[in-house]
Design a protein around this motif. Structure first.
Motif, PDB file in Angstrom:
ATOM      1  N   GLU A 174      68.603  32.391  -0.525  1.00 12.79           N
ATOM      2  CA  GLU A 174      67.703  31.537   0.111  1.00 12.79           C
ATOM      3  C   GLU A 174      68.041  31.180   1.350  1.00 12.79           C
ATOM      4  O   GLU A 174      66.752  31.081   2.255  1.00 12.79           O
ATOM      5  CB  GLU A 174      68.025  30.141  -0.789  1.00 12.79           C
ATOM      6  N   GLN A 175      68.845  31.374   2.094  1.00 13.95           N
ATOM      7  CA  GLN A 175      69.227  31.383   3.416  1.00 13.95           C
ATOM      8  C   GLN A 175      68.719  32.490   4.154  1.00 13.95           C
ATOM      9  O   GLN A 175      67.812  32.416   5.197  1.00 13.95           O
ATOM     10  CB  GLN A 175      70.737  31.328   4.004  1.00 13.95           C
ATOM     11  N   ASN A 177      66.160  34.367   3.025  1.00 18.52           N
ATOM     12  CA  ASN A 177      64.629  34.258   2.914  1.00 18.52           C
ATOM     13  C   ASN A 177      64.030  33.705   3.781  1.00 18.52           C
ATOM     14  O   ASN A 177      62.721  33.536   4.104  1.00 18.52           O
ATOM     15  CB  ASN A 177      64.460  33.753   1.475  1.00 18.52           C
ATOM     16  N   GLN A 178      64.779  32.695   4.539  1.00 18.23           N
ATOM     17  CA  GLN A 178      64.079  31.984   5.832  1.00 18.23           C
ATOM     18  C   GLN A 178      63.624  32.897   6.892  1.00 18.23           C
ATOM     19  O   GLN A 178      62.909  32.464   7.662  1.00 18.23           O
ATOM     20  CB  GLN A 178      65.043  30.968   6.325  1.00 18.23           C
ATOM     21  N   HIS A 179      64.304  34.185   6.921  1.00 18.34           N
ATOM     22  CA  HIS A 179      63.997  34.973   8.016  1.00 18.34           C
ATOM     23  C   HIS A 179      63.618  36.530   7.672  1.00 18.34           C
ATOM     24  O   HIS A 179      63.384  37.096   8.377  1.00 18.34           O
ATOM     25  CB  HIS A 179      65.368  35.280   8.848  1.00 18.34           C
ATOM     26  N   GLN A 384      56.119  32.866   3.753  1.00 14.90           N
ATOM     27  CA  GLN A 384      56.676  32.609   2.290  1.00 14.90           C
ATOM     28  C   GLN A 384      56.283  31.132   1.708  1.00 14.90           C
ATOM     29  O   GLN A 384      57.191  30.389   1.467  1.00 14.90           O
ATOM     30  CB  GLN A 384      58.160  32.658   2.038  1.00 14.90           C
ATOM     31  N   ILE A 388      55.353  27.805   9.667  1.00 11.74           N
ATOM     32  CA  ILE A 388      56.807  27.622  10.119  1.00 11.74           C
ATOM     33  C   ILE A 388      56.516  26.974  11.422  1.00 11.74           C
ATOM     34  O   ILE A 388      57.670  26.131  11.959  1.00 11.74           O
ATOM     35  CB  ILE A 388      57.291  29.144  10.449  1.00 11.74           C
TER      36      ILE A 388
END
Length: 405
Positions: A174-175, A177-179, A384, A388
């Motif tokens: 999940e961390q 997936n932010q990038h 996603q 942003i």
């Protein structure tokens, strides 16, 4: 002996023979019924045993499916590890931790596979020994049932351990997936940069022929309507999206000639400059389209218009505007490999960029082509499922079109 006595004797003899035959027939019927009953009982036992075997096979199938799912997750974790290796040294500690988790997960998967193999062998042995007597089969069944229950308990313990490690990896995903977004046909790496007076994002995109760079119109039509990037992206299932063309305020129609999915939508003769076009091979180019006949001789799938051109054939173009604003721009590194830049501005800690600063950023990244898109309050970066950046208007501005993957 008289004839009468002989006749009486013959009658008694026939009577005795007749009764003896009845006795034999009755015995046969009795034993036939008894045998049929025994056979029926045996068949019922066998059916029960077959049902047990089927249940065990179902359990095996479920365990194998779980094993496949864990293996798929392991493959995704390994792919993420490969992607992270290209990042700076600060990621190395995270990669080591993820590798250790992957190795432990792989060990647990191997243990599960061995236990499944043992359970399969027990089932095969059970099926092979079905010709045993009913008593022996019942004893064997009870023995196998005990062994199977033991195996299920062991697998449940292993499953709980794997689930805990899986949850830890999921938190790490999940961390990431932010990038990152990593699939076979689309890979996105999003890097955020913040300085004392600038805040911007660089998205490097590698796409395939299955998911190329695409363009979309607000409300899927050229009729003067506008729509937010998040609305368009959600409607079309986009992973990454940015605002694209500038538009005329009075008509809410895009500047320049518009081509969508290889079809000529509109010719804007009032816009005479070069526009950004996407060719069928995935390459970005700069073209002019002033007539339908001219369009027929060109290989164009999408067009986007604002400007100016920042980089042409790896060379910087001449720029005059030195003002700072929020910016949206796109560049190309090589085949199916693009760079999107979104810059915040007009707010504290984010002064925006000049066109020259934006140009230098694309040159440093090694882009062969770069083009400035509509900026200011239109600047929007969607990734996603969410926006942003912080738009300078305070909220998303409705625009006429977008670029998305």
């Amino acid at each position: 002996m008289s004839r009468y006595q002989m006749k009486q004797r013959k009658i008694w003899t026939n009577f005795i023979i007749f009764n003896f035959c009845l006795l034999i027939i009755g015995g046969c019927v009795y034993f036939y019924q008894k045998s049929t009953t025994i056979i029926s009982l045996l068949n019922e036992k066998i059916e029960q045993q077959d049902q047990t075997i089927k249940q065990q096979h179902h359990a095996q199938t479920a365990l194998i499916d779980a094993n496949h799912s864990l293996q798929s997750q392991l493959e995704e974790a390994l792919q993420t590890k490969i992607t992270l290796e290209d990042e700076n040294l600060s990621k190395e500690d995270q990669l080591v931790a993820l590798t250790e988790q992957n190795q432990q997960l792989n060990t647990n998967i191997q243990n599960l596979s061995q236990q499944l193999d043992e359970l399969t062998k027990l089932n095969e042995q059970y099926v092979a020994e079905r010709p045993l007597s009913v008593v022996e089969l019942e004893m064997k069944y009870r023995q196998l049932l005990t062994e199977a229950n033991t195996k299920v308990s062991e697998l449940e313990i292993a499953k709980n351990t794997v689930q805990k490690e899986r949850d830890e990896i999921q938190d790490y995903y999940e961390q990431l997936n932010q990038h990152f977004y990593v699939k076979d046909d689309l890979k996105v790496k999003l890097v955020e940069t913040r300085t004392s007076n600038q805040h911007y994002w660089i998205a490097e995109v590698i796409s395939s022929d299955a998911i190329p760079l695409k363009g979309a119109m607000a409300s899927d039509t050229y009729n003067g309507k506008r729509e937010t990037i998040s609305s368009m992206a959600n409607r079309l299932g986009a992973i990454l999206a940015i605002n694209a063309s500038g538009f005329y305020a009075k008509t809410n129609t895009p500047m320049g000639t518009v081509v969508r999915n290889g079809k000529l939508v509109n010719i804007d003769k009032s816009y005479t400059g070069e526009i950004l076009s996407l060719k069928s091979d995935g390459n970005l180019a700069f073209t002019t389209v002033n007539s339908e006949e001219e369009f027929k001789n060109l290989d164009i799938k999408q067009t986007f218009t604002f400007g100016p051109i920042l980089v042409r054939d790896y060379q910087a173009t001449e720029l005059n505007d030195k003002s700072r604003h929020p910016r949206t721009a796109i560049g190309q590194l090589d085949d199916n490999r693009y760079v999107l830049v979104v810059v915040e501005g007009r707010m504290e800690g984010a002064d925006g960029m000049t066109l020259a600063e934006l140009q230098q950023l694309f040159l440093q990244l090694g882009c062969k082509t770069a083009y400035n898109l509509d900026g200011g309050g239109s600047t929007t970066l969607y990734f996603q499922g969410k926006v942003i950046n912080t738009p300078s208007d305070g909220s998303e501005r409705s625009v006429v079109d977008m670029i998305y993957f």
